[in-house]
Structures are given as C-alpha cells and as structure tokens.
Design a protein around this motif. Sequence first.
Motif, PDB file in Angstrom:
ATOM      1  N   UNK A  82       0.828  -1.203   0.000  1.00  0.00           N
ATOM      2  CA  UNK A  82       0.000   0.000   0.000  1.00  0.00           C
ATOM      3  C   UNK A  82       0.862   1.252   0.000  1.00  0.00           C
ATOM      4  N   UNK A  83       0.342   2.307  -0.582  1.00  0.00           N
ATOM      5  CA  UNK A  83      -0.953   2.374  -1.227  1.00  0.00           C
ATOM      6  C   UNK A  83      -0.940   1.715  -2.604  1.00  0.00           C
ATOM      7  N   UNK A  84      -2.135   1.355  -3.053  1.00  0.00           N
ATOM      8  CA  UNK A  84      -2.303   0.907  -4.436  1.00  0.00           C
ATOM      9  C   UNK A  84      -2.084   2.142  -5.297  1.00  0.00           C
ATOM     10  N   UNK A  96      -7.049   5.605 -15.924  1.00  0.00           N
ATOM     11  CA  UNK A  96      -5.807   5.391 -15.197  1.00  0.00           C
ATOM     12  C   UNK A  96      -5.453   3.918 -15.378  1.00  0.00           C
ATOM     13  N   UNK A  97      -4.199   3.556 -15.093  1.00  0.00           N
ATOM     14  CA  UNK A  97      -3.863   2.143 -15.171  1.00  0.00           C
ATOM     15  C   UNK A  97      -3.157   1.670 -13.909  1.00  0.00           C
ATOM     16  N   UNK A  98      -3.322   0.381 -13.649  1.00  0.00           N
ATOM     17  CA  UNK A  98      -2.616  -0.324 -12.584  1.00  0.00           C
ATOM     18  C   UNK A  98      -1.504  -1.127 -13.241  1.00  0.00           C
ATOM     19  N   UNK A  99      -0.356  -1.199 -12.579  1.00  0.00           N
ATOM     20  CA  UNK A  99       0.744  -2.016 -13.092  1.00  0.00           C
ATOM     21  C   UNK A  99       1.163  -3.030 -12.038  1.00  0.00           C
ATOM     22  N   UNK A 123      -0.482  -3.944 -17.785  1.00  0.00           N
ATOM     23  CA  UNK A 123      -1.346  -2.861 -17.303  1.00  0.00           C
ATOM     24  C   UNK A 123      -2.810  -3.288 -17.324  1.00  0.00           C
ATOM     25  N   UNK A 124      -3.545  -2.744 -16.375  1.00  0.00           N
ATOM     26  CA  UNK A 124      -4.998  -2.876 -16.384  1.00  0.00           C
ATOM     27  C   UNK A 124      -5.559  -1.461 -16.354  1.00  0.00           C
ATOM     28  N   UNK A 125      -6.263  -1.088 -17.411  1.00  0.00           N
ATOM     29  CA  UNK A 125      -6.827   0.256 -17.524  1.00  0.00           C
ATOM     30  C   UNK A 125      -8.202   0.301 -16.869  1.00  0.00           C
ATOM     31  N   UNK A 128     -11.679   6.656 -15.119  1.00  0.00           N
ATOM     32  CA  UNK A 128     -11.453   7.552 -13.987  1.00  0.00           C
ATOM     33  C   UNK A 128     -12.560   7.491 -12.938  1.00  0.00           C
ATOM     34  N   UNK A 129     -13.846   7.506 -13.327  1.00  0.00           N
ATOM     35  CA  UNK A 129     -14.885   7.468 -12.282  1.00  0.00           C
ATOM     36  C   UNK A 129     -14.809   6.222 -11.400  1.00  0.00           C
ATOM     37  N   UNK A 130     -14.428   5.086 -11.968  1.00  0.00           N
ATOM     38  CA  UNK A 130     -14.279   3.859 -11.175  1.00  0.00           C
ATOM     39  C   UNK A 130     -13.109   3.981 -10.197  1.00  0.00           C
ATOM     40  N   UNK A 131     -12.019   4.561 -10.651  1.00  0.00           N
ATOM     41  CA  UNK A 131     -10.855   4.746  -9.786  1.00  0.00           C
ATOM     42  C   UNK A 131     -11.201   5.704  -8.645  1.00  0.00           C
TER      43      UNK A 131
END
Length: 147
Positions: A82-84, A96-99, A123-125, A128-131
């Motif tokens: 953390x943090x993610x 946004x993306x997660x790596x 990456x997982x895209x 923005x509203x979900x993030x």
Amino acid sequence: MGADMPNRPSASDESTLLKWMRLEIGRINDGVVAERKRLSRLLQEEHPASVTKGGTRYDFDREVLLRLEQGLPGDLQRRLRLPIIFYFDSTVPDSFFLADEVAVQVLQCLQEISPLRRMQGGRLWMAKPLVYAVMNRYPTAVQIMMR
C-alpha cells in the motif's frame, strides 16, 4: 518565404519544455508514497505510516486497513503493498492504469472490478470514475501518480 513560415519551436525549445514538464510532474508526485509497505506490516504499526517522495509523513487510515484485512484472504494481506498506485498517462485522458498484479487481484477480491478483467501488456486500464470511487471507499490506501 521566411515571413510566411509559422514559428516552430526549435529543438532546444522542446528540450526546455520537456525539462520543465518533468520538473512539474515531479512536484505533483512529491505526495506519492516512496516506500510502499505490505498491509500485514502496516497493521503491526501503532501509527501506520510511510514517507512520500517529497520526504513528508504519509499516514494510513487504520479503519481502512482493518477493512482491507477483513475483506482479504491471508495470502493477499501478506502480498498487498500500500498504497495501491494508479498511474495517469496524458495520452489516455479518461483512464488510469494499474501495473501491479496483486493490486488487481485485491480489487477483484473486494469486488471493485470484475474477476474476468486481465492485465494486458503489464497494465490494467480503468475509467477515472471507477478509480475515484475506489479511492473514496479506501481513503489513504489508493494514490494516483503522474507518468
């Protein structure tokens, strides 16, 4: 011919602009945690905290950490750092993306994203509203970083 030619930035102008942009992005990212800690370690700390890239203290909300502990199996508690971090890439303005594969698994386990979603190209895209919704549900456990 010279009077009709539009003014185009020279290579040195572009280099100066890129240096300035990197400096500004660095300033924006100063609030991002420099050393991400495992959830299991943060839960052991009396005052769970880390240090930002700018050198300031970053406090985690203990209630959020306890909710994550309750919602995750032991394996993910030990592996989650953390943090993610979600990354902003200016070439994709609406997402946004997660790596971080573990972060993807955690969000799937918490039913924040579909278990059918898979990383592509590391990456997982996410829209923005979900993030932003995830950030609101887990304050201090999620940050956004500019690239």
